[in-house]
Design an enzyme around this catalytic site. Structure first.
Site, PDB file in Angstrom:
ATOM      1  N   CYS A 137       0.830  -1.197   0.000  1.00 15.93           N
ATOM      2  CA  CYS A 137       0.000   0.000   0.000  1.00 15.93           C
ATOM      3  C   CYS A 137       0.872   1.257   0.000  1.00 15.93           C
ATOM      4  O   CYS A 137       0.617   2.197  -0.756  1.00 15.93           O
ATOM      5  CB  CYS A 137      -0.920  -0.005   1.217  1.00 15.93           C
ATOM      6  SG  CYS A 137      -2.039   1.405   1.307  1.00 15.93           S
ATOM      7  N   CYS A 146      -6.194  -3.047   7.253  1.00 12.31           N
ATOM      8  CA  CYS A 146      -7.436  -2.273   7.146  1.00 12.31           C
ATOM      9  C   CYS A 146      -8.586  -3.050   6.537  1.00 12.31           C
ATOM     10  O   CYS A 146      -9.739  -2.860   6.924  1.00 12.31           O
ATOM     11  CB  CYS A 146      -7.186  -0.976   6.377  1.00 12.31           C
ATOM     12  SG  CYS A 146      -6.664  -1.213   4.661  1.00 12.31           S
TER      13      CYS A 146
END
EC number: 2.8.1.13
Length: 381
Positions: free
Chosen positions: A120, A217
Site C-alpha cells: 500500500c 485495514c
C-alpha cells in the site's frame, strides 16, 4: 519577519517562509497523521489534508480501529475543520484493490505470507497519492510514519525512528530516492508515542485519545482466511497435514489458514514433540509440519530490491549489513551478496526461524540507524 532565503531553511527544508510552502498531509484519520497536520498548520505552512477511501465506504463506516475506514475519514475531516485547513477525500478503491488486495489474496493462495501494508505504501500512498500532491502544486508530502529523513553527503537518507518501539522502517523500505526527496516525516524524531499524544492534547485534537489501528485495514479482526475465501471462492479446499518425514498426521480445512512458523491451531494432538508449519505445498494442498529446528535458515533469497545506499549495490561483491526478515523481529547481522541490481542472496550470520516467502527482508546499516532498502523473500525452504 521575512525569512532570509540566502542563509536559512524552514523546518521542512525549503528556503522560503512556511506560508509560501504548500505541504500535502496524508491523513489516515488516526492520531499520528492528525498531529502532523496540526503541527505544520500551527507552524504556518500552507497545509492541505488528503484522505484516501481505500475500500467500500458503506462497509467501512461500521469498522473501527483500521486505517482509512469510514469513521477515520470523518475524523480526518473533523481535524481539518478544527485546525482550519482544506481537506479532500479521494476515492482510491479500485486502485487499492488492483494494487494491494488482489495480490494479497493471490499470495496467500500461493503459500506465501504477504505484507499488504508495504504494498500500500509502495503502490498507492507513495505513488498515486504522491503524484496527486504534485498536482496540487505541493512542495512536499508529509505523513505520520515513525521514520526519519536525514540529509547526508549525497542527499536525503532514510533512518530508523528515534523510538525503536514505534519504528516503521520495515514497512517503508520500497521508498525510492526520488520519493524520499519529496517526502517528510515530522514524527520520526519523537521519543515516544506518548509525545505524539501530548501534542494532540496540546492542539486540542478530537482524536487525541483514539486507539491505534491494529489490523490490516481490509481484514476484520485479523481473519485473513475469511477475506481470502470471499475474494477467491473455493480457496479453502481441504487437504492433508503431513510430517516432513512423510507421515500423514491429519486433515486441514485449507492451506490459507496456515503460515510458515505457525505452531498453534494445527489440529493435530497426541504427539510427543511440538510441531511447526515448515512449508506449504499449495499444489498438493499439503501443510508440512516438522520440529522447530527445521525452521532455521541462514540463506535468504531476495528479489525486487530497492537499494538506498550511496554506491550501487552491485559495486561490491558483498556488504556487511543487518537485516530484518519480519517486522516484529530484531535486526540480525548478515552479509548481502548482490546477483543483479534487483536480486541478491542474504546470508544470516546466525540462523533465523520462520523465514517465509512473501515477507520483506529489510537492509540496515550494521552500526547506525540508516536504512539501505530491502526486497522480498521469494522462495520456500
Amino acid at each position: 519577519m521575512a525569512l532570509d532565503t540566502d542563509t536559512q531553511l524552514n523546518s521542512l527544508g525549503f528556503a522560503k517562509p512556511p506560508a509560501q510552502t504548500r505541504v500535502v498531509v496524508a491523513m489516515s484519520g488516526g492520531v499520528d497523521s492528525s498531529v502532523v497536520a496540526a503541527l505544520l498548520a500551527d507552524q504556518g505552512y500552507d497545509v492541505v489534508g488528503v484522505t484516501l477511501q481505500l475500500y467500500d465506504h458503506g462497509a467501512a463506516l461500521a469498522k473501527k480501529g483500521a486505517c482509512c475506514a469510514g469513521i477515520d475519514i470523518h475524523d480526518a475531516r473533523r481535524v481539518a475543520e478544527e485546525r482550519g485547513f482544506p481537506h479532500y477525500v479521494l476515492d482510491y478503491e479500485n486502485i487499492f484493490r488492483d494494487a494491494v488486495i488482489d495480490e494479497f489474496a493471490d499470495s496467500y493462495l500461493a503459500g506465501a505470507t504477504p505484507v499488504p501494508c508495504i504494498r500500500c505504501n509502495e503502490r498507492v500512498k507513495f505513488k498515486d497519492l504522491l503524484e496527486t500532491a504534485r498536482d496540487l502544486d505541493a512542495d512536499c508530502m508529509a505523513t505520520g510514519h515513525y521514520i526519519q529523513r536525514l540529509t547526508g553527503a549525497n542527499g536525503p537518507e532514510l533512518h530508523r525512528a528515534a523510538d525503536a518501539d514505534r519504528d516503521q522502517s520495515y514497512f517503508l523500505f520500497p521508498t525510492t530516492p526520488e520519493q524520499l526527496d519529496f517526502l517528510r516525516f515530522p514524527l520520526g524524531h519523537l521519543p515516544s508515542k506518548q509525545a505524539t499524544r501530548d501534542l494532540a492534547g496540546q492542539y486540542g485534537l478530537s482524536v487525541a485519545d483514539k486507539p491505534d489501528s491494529q489490523d490490516i485495514c481490509f481484514v476484520p479482526n485479523g481473519d485473513y482466511a475469511s477475506v481470502i475465501e470471499k475474494l477467491r471462492p473455493g480457496a479453502a479446499d481441504p487437504g492433508q497435514i503431513v510430517h516432513a518425514d512423510g507421515r500423514v498426521l491429519g486433515e486441514h480445512a485449507g492451506v490459507i489458514h496456515y503460515t510458515v512458523g505457525q505452531r498453534r491451531g494445527l489440529g493435530i494432538g497426541g504427539l510427543t514433540e511440538p510441531l511447526y508449519v515448515v512449508k506449504l505445498d499449495v499444489e498438493k494442498r499439503h501443510v508440512i509440519v516438522g520440529p522447530k529446528d527445521m525452521l532455521a535458515t541462514r540463506t535468504v533469497p531476495v528479489r525486487e530490491i530497492n537499494w538506498l545506499g550511496d554506491a550501487p549495490m552491485t559495486s561490491r561483491p558483498e556488504w556487511q549489513i543487518s537485516v530484518k526478515v519480519r517486522s516484529t523481529r530484531p535486526a540480525r547481522d548478515a552479509i548481502l551478496r548482490p546477483i543483479s541490481d534487483t536480486e541478491a542472496t542474504v546470508e544470516l550470520l546466525s540462523p533465523e526461524e520462520g523465514v517465509s516467502p512473501g515477507q520483506a527482508c529489510v537492509f540496515y546499516e550494521s552500526e547506525g540507524s540508516r536504512i539501505f532498502g530491502g526486497g522480498w523473500i521469494w522462495r520456500g525452504y
